[in-house]
Write a protein that holds these residues in place. Structure first.
Motif, short mmCIF file in Angstrom:
data_model
loop_
_atom_site.label_atom_id
_atom_site.label_comp_id
_atom_site.label_asym_id
_atom_site.label_seq_id
_atom_site.Cartn_x
_atom_site.Cartn_y
_atom_site.Cartn_z
N VAL A 1 0.73 -1.05 -0.01
CA VAL A 1 0.01 -0.03 0.01
C VAL A 1 0.69 1.29 -0.01
N ILE A 2 0.72 2.19 -0.98
CA ILE A 2 1.68 3.26 -1.36
C ILE A 2 0.85 4.45 -1.34
N GLY A 3 0.71 5.47 -0.63
CA GLY A 3 0.08 6.42 -0.72
C GLY A 3 -1.45 6.44 -0.48
N SER A 4 -1.87 5.71 0.34
CA SER A 4 -3.27 5.47 0.57
C SER A 4 -3.34 5.13 1.98
N ASN A 5 -4.51 6.10 2.55
CA ASN A 5 -4.58 5.73 3.84
C ASN A 5 -6.02 5.02 4.06
N THR A 6 -5.86 3.88 3.57
CA THR A 6 -6.97 2.87 3.15
C THR A 6 -8.12 2.79 4.21
N VAL B 1 0.15 -7.70 -4.61
CA VAL B 1 -0.53 -6.67 -5.20
C VAL B 1 -0.13 -5.07 -4.66
N ILE B 2 -0.29 -4.21 -5.61
CA ILE B 2 -0.13 -2.87 -5.05
C ILE B 2 -1.30 -1.83 -5.14
N CYS B 3 -1.64 -1.46 -4.04
CA CYS B 3 -2.66 -0.46 -3.81
C CYS B 3 -2.14 0.99 -3.58
N TYR B 4 -2.70 2.03 -4.43
CA TYR B 4 -2.23 3.29 -4.10
C TYR B 4 -3.60 4.11 -4.28
N ALA B 5 -3.45 5.43 -4.10
CA ALA B 5 -4.40 6.48 -4.01
C ALA B 5 -3.68 7.53 -4.41
#
Lengths: 529, 354, 408
Positions: free
Chosen positions: A17-22, A138-142
């Motif tokens: 997780v990069i750049g996401s305060n999920t 997996v990569i999650c970003y926002a």
């Protein structure tokens, strides 16, 4: 998202997780990630200048400085290549441009990257190994990744990382942008962009344009239009004479609000169509009352490309009307009759012009929704893209990307990096949540998050009133002293009209491709009042 | 397949089923309080007890495996007597003020007391429970005088939201659902998603935002998609007299493919902006710096006229439309069609970047 | 007169419990050595054939319990239940204090049978001094290498009675709230950390070395055929000699109380005996010739349980004692299942009312139906057994209740 939300809970073995305060911005997705990590044993890497809830349960937490994403990801790729963890078969069969990229990242050793990112070299190594060796990663970003002058570079970097390890085209892998607005995916799919019609058919493409000209019975402009930030800048120069705003609130959401306000004032004729008299509507010549999601039928497309129904539950308040009806009325009065019985009739027209939506109908999504691409009525929809490494353009393209520093780095006068975002309890410009009684009671004001070390040096205690200033402006708010934010970085939310954070952000540094402003880094100074 | 006999009827059920599942497949109703198919099993309320021939103890059917050849009775005199005793024990600690309870008509304890004819409890010995109701959060009420200790809220917090904000405090009759050190939810890891409210079978946990606005049997539930973030959770708008009075969860796979009923604080408790008195209800036209109300015809004619004039005078590219990531696909399609086909420019964008 | 027979206490007071050398000299660890020379199925079959039944209270066939652990389980655990929470019971402490290596050897034998490399001893929280002794014993065994690749760790309880229930005990070892799990799955299939787990009592483990050395037939021939071997009993209450003894399971209650206990203290008359701890039934004089083995005790509506023998003389107030017991269960109910959480509380309230002379016949009826439901409906043994003192005293000592009832 290349893949589906459900895979984050069940199929992913490692989540980066990069750049996401999920857990605050996509809470239900955050729950699924937490479940996978805490109950199924999936591994978690979090890169964020704030120690978010997910960072607290991460196997590796990388508190990188805002704007250092490319350096960080290049550093991880350096480790993966030099330690022989790259998926060479996948690279050979499904990609191109690897050598050039590899040559570039060869210079990005963890030791080189550490001072740029503020992350210890050893943690970069750990993260790289975990991502490369866990199975399905997996990569999650926002927006933490995209709202930079290098936003496009940042996204391409994480795509490089996924391709480098062959983590694409299987359940539990992929590159998943977590999209912020309920229908931002749909707005893009529908051609609410200056360069494309529906389904990303370019306006500069003659065949595509002819198709739409035929369907709509008019000739269409062939030049790309202006993106939102360019419209504002042009308006500031007096080159935009009319602006029609449907349900947007640039006077809260756009960078450098003073500049936006000046621009709006210079426009001869502004129409705002919204459910509340927003900060932007106050600049309008005509305000048209529209209805909210509870008062209309239609579809939204979520971040995993799932087209789902919106159903009318109650009547519109007063004389308010559905947005499409209002636009059709204006069109008709301008000599171009647009008449639709209902939203389904519009959707039927969309299907005929939009290949990825062609197989979707209201009847088919009555129970459950369908993920595009769905080219025909027999097609079940597409839970994940690029199956078996087949990219839409043929071979997946690596891009060699050098690190570029943020536009505004701290200096003597503005020694801190201000970054902005959302709170769990509010939404975007607050138009809805500030008027939701419980949410607004629970969190009525903005706070400025500041590291204890920094606060101490400035003589600031928790709950003290402070001034936070950038080159654009100054806001007064309460300080929240917390060690969840890295030293040198400060954070606030942009929901509150009393303290509009975008008064502080800059519209000067735009990503050259996406024209996205650098919301996530502004040089700032904080003083105790 | 496994073959067993339930209430004299031969029933087949897949290997690995529980007796409760076998009953459900055979259409035999069994009362449950702590059972929730989406949560870790507890087997603790003992309402789903059944009698298995030849076994000295009653079995909790929600956790007892269906076995070949067993003979099960779900409503034998012993079982009915046991359920009555359990309901009376729960009644003795439950504050029955159904006339003002949000969950009246949607309460499992009420339903089963009715079904088994439990009008009053034989076990009103000792002091009645009296828990103060004083959690100051604005989202939901915690009334442990109505709690039946099924722990569905604890398990939902652990298994769905993974917040782990609440657990069981104390032991025995004094056991109670609490945060660490029995404080307020605001001082706990609670994220106010209300998954606990969703699974509570009684009136112990209820929405403060919906309080007094309507009971479950008075509302129509309209399944729709949440209008906050891009996750695309589905939710049910509860409608009474053409007014949204609450949000509930549809927990089915087809009704809620993304979230299976799970919501966040905004989705579940952030809906009353819909009824805000600040909503715009008529078109407004600015004159001398002030807005005045206008009719639709007047406003639309003015918009059409001015856009037409500007297009003629300054050209199509002097105009722009901001469409919205908040409105539907259909509306975005119409907005870009309007921009391109009517205004004649590609200057259309929305806040995808913002 | 019946004689003591020592199997688990064979070394008691003959060796220094702090010295493994003493234990080895007395033939210690030969049982384990022999067990390890046997195949696992043969070892389990041997224990099964000995008909050794669990000494913690439920009397389940020990070998049969072991056989539930899947042969191919990659990880399994051996857990010793040393929670010993039953009031009046201290036999496990005596066994451990006098011969700790015997327990360790028994656990290692079990470890070989179920292919486990790790054992846990869950020790009663009130026995900190025994934990020290155990840890020293484990260190010595490790240093001598007698345990081989089997390791043992001691975990301490926090004083909850319910943690004597095997699944609550497992929850406690895992660091959770001490609450029983529903069964099945039984621990043999999914126990500690969801792995196959054998949970046995201290006394059960301590029997194993002798059984392996002397063979199943030897053991099966001692005591009652259905419940062979010996039982360590602890005598408390109004008995002249408050002692712990180990006797063949053919001994009768009368022999235990009069031959070993020296009869009732101060020449008073016997009134009742409660066997097996707080959850045991009350037994009147007329049934004292019942042998102590599990099945005979069950035949008279009592339990052998842990082997606590609590004797009450003619001056004791049965209703008052039962009220105190009801209070104990109200306090120790974990609160997980409805009938126990609420039932133990209401039962205590009714007993208080009876004890204070405020109760009616209707109250007794309510108490009876409540107790009958609890016996059959509760989730674990605690709630199922909690009504036994109430129901057995109502049965055998009803006049004492009657004398307290309000006549209305």
């Amino acid at each position: 998202m290349t893949n589906s939300i459900g895979e984050l809970e069940k199929d992913a073995d490692c989540i980066f997780v990069i750049g996401s305060n999920t857990t605050e911005n996509h809470p239900v997705i955050g729950m699924k990630i937490k479940k996978n990590v805490l109950q199924n044993g999936a591994r978690l890497i979090v890169a964020d200048p704030r120690r978010t809830d997910l960072a607290k349960i991460a196997d590796v937490y990388l508190p990188h400085l805002p704007g250092s994403d490319v350096a960080l990801v290049n550093g991880m790729m350096n480790v993966i290549i030099s330690e022989g963890l790259a998926d060479l078969d996948f690279i050979a069969q499904h990609t191109e441009g690897f050598e050039e990229m590899a040559a570039l990242v060869a210079g990005y050793t963890p030791e080189f990257v550490a001072p740029i990112t503020g992350v210890p070299a050893e943690d970069i190594r750990k993260a790289a190994r975990l991502y490369a060796e866990s199975g399905n990663s997996v990569i999650c970003y926002a927006m933490g990744l995209t709202q930079h002058r290098t936003g496009t570079d940042n996204v391409k970097s994480v795509c490089n990382l996924a391709m480098l390890t062959g983590n694409i085209g299987r359940p539990g892998t992929g590159v998943d942008p977590l999209r912020g607005q309920n229908n931002v995916q749909g707005a893009c799919d529908m051609g609410g962009l200056p360069n494309v019609f529906t389904a990303y058919q370019a306006v500069t493409n003659d065949a595509a344009r002819e198709k739409f000209e035929q369907a709509w019975g008019v000739s269409l402009p062939s030049q790309n239009g202006l993106v939102l930030t360019e419209v504002i800048n042009k308006a500031h120069h007096g080159d935009i004479k009319a602006l029609y705003v449907v349900g947007e609130n640039p006077m809260m959401s756009d960078p450098d609000l003073e500049h936006v306000g000046e621009a709006l004032e210079k426009i001869d004729f502004v129409v705002v169509q919204d459910i509340f008299l927003t900060e932007t509507a106050k600049y309008a010549d005509v305000v048209l009352p529209s209805v909210c999601f509870a008062e209309k039928d239609g579809t939204f497309t979520n971040t995993e490309r799932r087209v789902q129904r919106v159903r009318k539950a109650v009547s519109a308040p007063g004389e308010a009307r559905v947005d499409w009806e209002i636009l059709c009325e204006v069109a008709t009065r301008m000599g171009y009759p647009m008449n639709y019985e209902n939203s389904e009739q519009i959707f039927e027209e969309i299907r005929t012009l939009t290949p990825s939506y062609a197989g979707i109908s209201y009847q088919r999504i009555e129970n459950g929704g369908i993920q595009w691409p769905c080219p025909n009525e027999e097609h079940p929809g597409t839970p994940y893209l690029h199956k078996e490494g087949n990219f839409s353009r043929g071979l997946g393209a690596f891009t060699a990307i050098d690190y570029i520093a943020p536009g505004e780095l701290p200096d003597e006068k503005y020694p801190l990096r201000l970054t902005t975002g959302r709170s769990l309890f509010h939404y975007h410009t607050g138009t809805m949540t500030r008027r939701a009684s419980a949410l607004n009671e629970h969190v009525p004001t903005a706070e400025l998050e500041i590291n204890p070390e920094q606060a101490n040096a400035l003589g600031i205690a928790d709950n003290d009133l402070v001034n936070v200033s950038t080159r654009r402006g100054r806001l007064e708010m309460k300080a929240k002293v917390t060690d969840t934010i890295a030293p040198g970085v400060i954070f606030t939310t942009f929901h509150f009209t009393e303290t509009p954070a975008n008064l502080l952000t800059s519209s000067e540094f735009l990503d050259p491709t996406a024209k996205i402003p650098e919301y996530k880094v502004s040089a700032a100074v904080v003083e105790k009042i | 397949m496994i073959t067993l006999t339930i209430n004299g009827k031969e029933v087949q059920t897949p290997e690995g089923s529980t007796i409760l599942e076998a009953c459900q497949q055979a259409g035999i109703p069994v009362p449950t309080l702590c059972y929730d198919p989406d949560l870790r099993l507890a087997g603790s309320c003992r309402m789903c007890l059944v009698e298995i021939k030849g076994r000295p103890l009653y079995a909790a059917s929600c956790v007892a495996p269906a076995e070949n050849g067993i003979i099960v009775e779900t409503e034998s005199p012993g079982i009915v007597a046991a359920r009555k005793v359990i309901l009376e024990l729960l009644s003795a600690r439950h504050n029955f003020n159904c006339q003002v309870c949000e969950k009246n008509g949607n309460c499992k304890l009420q339903d089963y007391c009715y079904q088994y004819g439990v009008k009053e409890s034989r076990f009103n010995y000792g002091e009645p429970t009296n828990y103060p109701i004083n959690d100051p959060n604005p989202f939901f009420e915690r009334d442990y005088n109505k709690c039946i200790m099924c722990t569905r809220c604890v398990r939902a917090c652990e298994d769905i939201t993974i917040a782990r904000a609440i657990s069981v405090d104390n032991r025995g009759h004094h056991a109670k659902i609490a945060t660490a050190f029995d404080g307020n939810l605001t001082d706990s890891p609670c994220v106010f998603c209300g998954q606990c409210v969703m699974v509570c079978p009684t009136g112990a946990l209820t929405s403060k935002v919906s309080a007094g606005l309507g009971r479950s049997y008075e509302v129509d539930k309209v399944l729709t998609t949440c209008s906050y973030c891009g996750t695309g959770c589905t939710l049910e708008l509860n409608v009474k007299n053409d007014r949204v009075v609450g949000v509930t969860s549809n927990r089915t796979e087809t009704g809620s493919p993304v979230n299976k009923g799970a919501l966040c604080v905004k989705g579940r408790f952030g809906w009353d902006f819909i009824n805000s008195p600040e909503r715009l209800t008529t078109p407004l036209i600015k004159e001398n710096g002030e807005f005045r109300k206008a009719s639709w015809d007047e406003a639309l004619d003015l918009v059409a006229k001015r856009l037409g004039e500007i297009k003629t005078e300054f050209g199509a590219d002097s105009m722009a439309v901001f469409t919205s990531a908040r409105v539907t696909n259909e509306e975005n399609y119409i907005a870009q069609k309007f921009t391109r086909a009517v205004l004649g420019t590609n200057n259309v964008d929305h806040c995808a970047r913002l | 007169m019946i004689e003591e027979k020592r199997i688990v206490l064979r070394n008691a007071d003959l060796i220094d419990p702090e010295k493994i050398e003493d234990y080895l000299q007395a033939g210690g660890y030969q049982g384990l050595e022999k067990a390890r020379s046997m195949s696992r199925p043969d070892l389990i079959a041997e224990i099964k054939k000995s008909n050794l039944r669990g000494r913690g209270g439920a009397a389940f066939n020990c070998g049969l319990k072991w056989s539930f652990v899947p042969a191919d389980a990659p990880v399994s655990y051996v857990v010793c239940n040393f929670d010993e929470g039953e009031p009046g019971t201290y036999k496990d402490r005596i066994i451990v204090q006098k011969d700790p290596q015997s327990l360790l050897e028994g656990m290692a034998i079990c470890g070989h049978a179920v292919n486990s490399k790790k054992g846990y001893i869950y020790c009663r929280g009130e026995y900190p001094y025994v934990v020290d002794l155990l840890n020293r014993a484990i260190d010595q065994a490790r240093n001598k290498g007698v345990l081989g690749d089997f390791d043992i760790e001691v975990r301490m309880g926090g004083g909850a009675y319910v943690c004597g229930e095997e699944t609550a005990l497992i929850e406690s070892i895992e660091g959770h709230r001490g609450e029983p799990r529903f069964k099945p799955p039984f621990p043999g299939v999914a126990g500690l950390w969801a792995q196959p787990t054998v949970v046995n009592n201290v006394e059960t483990f301590a029997n194993l070395p002798s059984i392996v050395i002397n063979g199943a037939e030897w053991f099966a021939a001692i005591g009652a055929p259905n419940y062979p071997g010996t039982k360590v009993l602890t005598l408390t209450g109004d008995v002249a000699n408050r002692v712990s003894i180990e006797v063949p399971t053919t001994a009768t209650l009368r022999e235990v109380i009069y031959d070993f206990g020296g009869g009732i203290k101060d020449g008073k008359r016997f009134k009742a005996v409660q066997v097996g701890g707080t959850s045991g039934g009350f037994i009147p004089e007329s049934l004292l010739d019942t042998p102590i083995d599990f099945d005979s005790m069950r035949g008279i509506g009592a339990t052998l349980g842990t082997g606590a023998v609590f004797v009450m003389d003619e001056t004791r107030d049965i209703v008052d004692i039962t009220t105190r017991i009801a209070k104990f269960f109200e306090h120790e109910s974990c609160g997980k299942c409805n009938p126990c959480r609420e039932g133990t509380f209401r039962a205590h309230e009714i007993m208080k009312k009876v004890n204070q002379g405020r109760a009616s016949v209707q109250d007794i009826e309510n108490l009876t139906i409540l107790s009958q439901v609890m016996e059959k409906a509760c989730l674990c043994g605690l709630g199922q057994a909690a009504p036994a003192p109430i129901l057995t005293t109502l049965k055998h000592f009803y006049p004492e209740y009657q004398a307290r009832l309000q006549l209305n």
